[in-house]
Design a protein around this motif. Structure first.
Motif, PDB file in Angstrom:
ATOM      1  N   THR A  57      -1.880   0.626  -3.124  1.00  0.00           N
ATOM      2  CA  THR A  57      -0.527   0.078  -3.113  1.00  0.00           C
ATOM      3  C   THR A  57      -0.583  -1.451  -3.091  1.00  0.00           C
ATOM      4  O   THR A  57      -1.635  -2.044  -2.831  1.00  0.00           O
ATOM      5  CB  THR A  57       0.242   0.560  -1.872  1.00  0.00           C
ATOM      6  OG1 THR A  57      -0.401   0.034  -0.699  1.00  0.00           O
ATOM      7  CG2 THR A  57       0.313   2.083  -1.813  1.00  0.00           C
ATOM      8  N   SER A  59       0.680  -3.384  -0.862  1.00  0.00           N
ATOM      9  CA  SER A  59       0.356  -3.878   0.485  1.00  0.00           C
ATOM     10  C   SER A  59      -1.146  -3.804   0.743  1.00  0.00           C
ATOM     11  O   SER A  59      -1.708  -4.677   1.408  1.00  0.00           O
ATOM     12  CB  SER A  59       1.146  -3.138   1.561  1.00  0.00           C
ATOM     13  OG  SER A  59       0.952  -1.752   1.476  1.00  0.00           O
ATOM     14  N   HIS A  90       4.383   6.921  -5.473  1.00  0.00           N
ATOM     15  CA  HIS A  90       3.409   7.575  -4.597  1.00  0.00           C
ATOM     16  C   HIS A  90       3.840   9.023  -4.416  1.00  0.00           C
ATOM     17  O   HIS A  90       5.006   9.311  -4.153  1.00  0.00           O
ATOM     18  CB  HIS A  90       3.364   6.848  -3.245  1.00  0.00           C
ATOM     19  CG  HIS A  90       2.185   7.205  -2.413  1.00  0.00           C
ATOM     20  ND1 HIS A  90       2.077   8.412  -1.764  1.00  0.00           N
ATOM     21  CD2 HIS A  90       1.060   6.509  -2.127  1.00  0.00           C
ATOM     22  CE1 HIS A  90       0.932   8.442  -1.106  1.00  0.00           C
ATOM     23  NE2 HIS A  90       0.294   7.299  -1.311  1.00  0.00           N
ATOM     24  N   TYR A  96       6.810   3.868  -2.013  1.00  0.00           N
ATOM     25  CA  TYR A  96       5.607   3.115  -2.377  1.00  0.00           C
ATOM     26  C   TYR A  96       5.223   3.394  -3.813  1.00  0.00           C
ATOM     27  O   TYR A  96       5.438   4.493  -4.330  1.00  0.00           O
ATOM     28  CB  TYR A  96       4.435   3.495  -1.460  1.00  0.00           C
ATOM     29  CG  TYR A  96       4.676   3.143  -0.021  1.00  0.00           C
ATOM     30  CD1 TYR A  96       4.549   1.844   0.425  1.00  0.00           C
ATOM     31  CD2 TYR A  96       5.045   4.125   0.894  1.00  0.00           C
ATOM     32  CE1 TYR A  96       4.770   1.516   1.747  1.00  0.00           C
ATOM     33  CE2 TYR A  96       5.273   3.813   2.219  1.00  0.00           C
ATOM     34  CZ  TYR A  96       5.132   2.502   2.641  1.00  0.00           C
ATOM     35  OH  TYR A  96       5.372   2.180   3.951  1.00  0.00           O
ATOM     36  N   GLN A  98       1.964   3.300  -6.450  1.00  0.00           N
ATOM     37  CA  GLN A  98       0.515   3.214  -6.599  1.00  0.00           C
ATOM     38  C   GLN A  98       0.239   2.451  -7.880  1.00  0.00           C
ATOM     39  O   GLN A  98       0.982   2.548  -8.854  1.00  0.00           O
ATOM     40  CB  GLN A  98      -0.094   4.609  -6.686  1.00  0.00           C
ATOM     41  CG  GLN A  98      -0.037   5.380  -5.387  1.00  0.00           C
ATOM     42  CD  GLN A  98      -0.714   6.720  -5.549  1.00  0.00           C
ATOM     43  OE1 GLN A  98      -0.206   7.595  -6.245  1.00  0.00           O
ATOM     44  NE2 GLN A  98      -1.863   6.881  -4.917  1.00  0.00           N
TER      45      GLN A  98
END
Length: 149
Positions: A57, A59, A90, A96, A98
């Protein structure tokens, strides 16, 4: 009247300045090696990370690259525009995304991987193998001193 800075000796400064000078020197050499690829140093680094960690991700990439979230967003937008990455939802949490390399991104990551070896071999020309290993251990020790706080 300003002092003459043309003969400033960077190696006489505080350790932080020496580490920064070393980092900038290495970065400039990598950027020289990247000429013609259309990649920046950070884009190249991101492609290498995504090659080894497909599906991470933003982050997670932020932590590895040690850059701020807005910089990661800008970086991903640039790589997506070049069609080198694709972002997918995700599977466990749609909030999220990917990040994956496209086929072209994978090709570029593999083709430019040798740049790190080229630069490392240049370093080894000025270091013995033992000095190089000690140098790496000292850098790790330096980072760990401050990361453990």
């Amino acid at each position: 009247m300003h002092p003459n800075t043309s003969n400033w000796e960077w190696d006489q400064g505080p350790i932080g300045r020496m580490v920064k000078a070393a980092n900038i020197t290495l970065r400039r050499e990598i950027e020289e090696q990247l000429k013609g690829t259309g990649l920046t140093h950070t884009q190249w680094s991101a492609l290498g990370i995504l090659h080894y960690f497909p599906g991470i991700t933003s982050s997670e990439l932020e932590l590895i690259l040690m850059i701020e979230r807005p910089s990661v967003t800008s970086l991903m937008n640039g790589l997506e525009k070049k069609k080198l990455i694709i972002r997918k939802s995700h599977p466990e949490d749609a909030r999220y995304k990917q990040i994956f390399l496209t086929e072209e991104g994978e090709k570029v990551a593999i083709e430019t991987k040798q740049i790190s070896y080229i630069v490392e071999n240049q370093i080894l020309e000025g270091f013995s193998a033992e000095e190089f290993e000690i140098f790496k251990k000292l850098l790790i020790k330096l980072v760990n001193l401050f990361e453990k706080r």
